[in-house]
Design a protein around this motif. Structure first.
Motif, PDB file in Angstrom:
ATOM      1  N   LYS A 112      17.477  -4.103   5.315  1.00  0.00           N
ATOM      2  CA  LYS A 112      16.847  -4.654   6.511  1.00  0.00           C
ATOM      3  C   LYS A 112      17.855  -4.673   7.645  1.00  0.00           C
ATOM      4  O   LYS A 112      19.040  -4.930   7.423  1.00  0.00           O
ATOM      5  CB  LYS A 112      16.359  -6.088   6.260  1.00  0.00           C
ATOM      6  N   THR A 117      14.205   2.896  11.822  1.00  0.00           N
ATOM      7  CA  THR A 117      13.751   3.319  10.500  1.00  0.00           C
ATOM      8  C   THR A 117      13.579   4.833  10.489  1.00  0.00           C
ATOM      9  O   THR A 117      13.352   5.455  11.527  1.00  0.00           O
ATOM     10  CB  THR A 117      12.407   2.633  10.168  1.00  0.00           C
ATOM     11  N   SER A 191      16.905   4.948   3.873  1.00  0.00           N
ATOM     12  CA  SER A 191      17.255   4.039   4.964  1.00  0.00           C
ATOM     13  C   SER A 191      18.456   4.617   5.695  1.00  0.00           C
ATOM     14  O   SER A 191      18.935   5.711   5.366  1.00  0.00           O
ATOM     15  CB  SER A 191      17.573   2.638   4.425  1.00  0.00           C
ATOM     16  N   ALA A 201      19.019  -0.155   8.701  1.00  0.00           N
ATOM     17  CA  ALA A 201      17.617  -0.059   9.100  1.00  0.00           C
ATOM     18  C   ALA A 201      16.758  -0.635   7.981  1.00  0.00           C
ATOM     19  O   ALA A 201      17.237  -0.841   6.861  1.00  0.00           O
ATOM     20  CB  ALA A 201      17.243   1.407   9.344  1.00  0.00           C
ATOM     21  N   ASN A 202      15.500  -0.900   8.269  1.00  0.00           N
ATOM     22  CA  ASN A 202      14.574  -1.258   7.202  1.00  0.00           C
ATOM     23  C   ASN A 202      14.355  -0.035   6.322  1.00  0.00           C
ATOM     24  O   ASN A 202      14.149   1.073   6.823  1.00  0.00           O
ATOM     25  CB  ASN A 202      13.232  -1.723   7.768  1.00  0.00           C
ATOM     26  N   SER A 203      14.385  -0.236   5.028  1.00  0.00           N
ATOM     27  CA  SER A 203      14.182   0.891   4.127  1.00  0.00           C
ATOM     28  C   SER A 203      12.744   1.380   4.203  1.00  0.00           C
ATOM     29  O   SER A 203      11.826   0.633   4.576  1.00  0.00           O
ATOM     30  CB  SER A 203      14.541   0.505   2.693  1.00  0.00           C
ATOM     31  N   PHE A 204      12.534   2.647   3.841  1.00  0.00           N
ATOM     32  CA  PHE A 204      11.214   3.277   3.890  1.00  0.00           C
ATOM     33  C   PHE A 204      10.919   3.871   2.520  1.00  0.00           C
ATOM     34  O   PHE A 204      11.743   4.598   1.938  1.00  0.00           O
ATOM     35  CB  PHE A 204      11.210   4.368   4.964  1.00  0.00           C
TER      36      PHE A 204
END
Length: 211
Positions: A112, A117, A191, A201-204
């Motif tokens: 996070k 992202t 991420s 970044a927020n993971s995807f």
């Protein structure tokens, strides 16, 4: 009442309802507490116990990755990164009802932060390797960010990951897997982390696929 302690390494120890969490040989172990007073555990207590065990087992092979991914998340004094991640998963990444609860992989967050992202991220499996792709944005302010890659094999309860891979501007990266993963399904994530390793970044979630 929960009686918890946080070790210097950020792991949880102590009693949480009907279970006890303790550390042994670098691993978090969950076990049922002795039944005080002879009363059987309620279904709510058993459900909580199962949820905690699912999360602890899932985090065991990926602690290093989540520590890097949640490093810059705001947290109260004395609250470890491990506890922040555990709470995140308990709230958002468990599906089903007791006794058939399981990890909801598409809702798992492994990092996070304020970085952008991954855009248009995808992954494919070729000859024991995962090939990740993402869209390179022209003039991207964070073009030097480093990619973070994760693959988790539920059957083996093992993970393969890269914490500081190719730069964002490259648009592709490879994650090599163990031969023992051949023919098995994996859950995959991507991420980014700043080159200074301070912001993520927020993971995807890039999906489930067979190796």
């Amino acid at each position: 009442m929960a009686i918890l302690k946080h070790s210097d390494q950020g792991s949880i120890t102590g009693a949480i309802g009907p279970v006890t969490v303790y550390q042994s040989k670098g691993q978090s172990i969950v076990r049922k507490r002795r039944n005080i007073g002879g009363k059987p555990s309620t279904e709510k207590q058993l459900s909580r116990q199962q949820r905690i065990k699912l999360v602890v087992d899932f985090l065991r092979p990926i602690k290093e990755f989540t520590y890097a991914g949640f490093r810059d998340v705001d947290r109260a004094a004395g609250v470890s990164i491990y506890n922040v991640v555990t709470s995140e998963l308990l709230r958002n990444a468990i599906t089903g009802t007791y006794p058939a609860q399981e990890i909801d992989y598409k809702n798992v967050i492994l990092s996070k932060g304020a970085l952008k992202t991954a855009i248009g991220a995808s992954v494919s499996a070729i000859d024991g390797e995962l090939i990740f792709h993402w869209i390179r944005t022209a003039g991207d302010f964070n073009s030097t960010d480093r990619v973070m890659l994760m693959a988790y094999c539920p059957e083996l309860k093992e993970a393969a990951y890269e914490i500081s891979g190719a730069k964002r501007m490259v648009g592709t990266a490879i994650l090599t897997l163990e031969k023992s993963w051949q023919g098995k399904y994996v859950e995959t994530y991507i991420s980014f982390r700043s080159e200074g390793k301070k912001i993520s970044a927020n993971s995807f979630y890039t999906g489930n696929l067979k190796i």
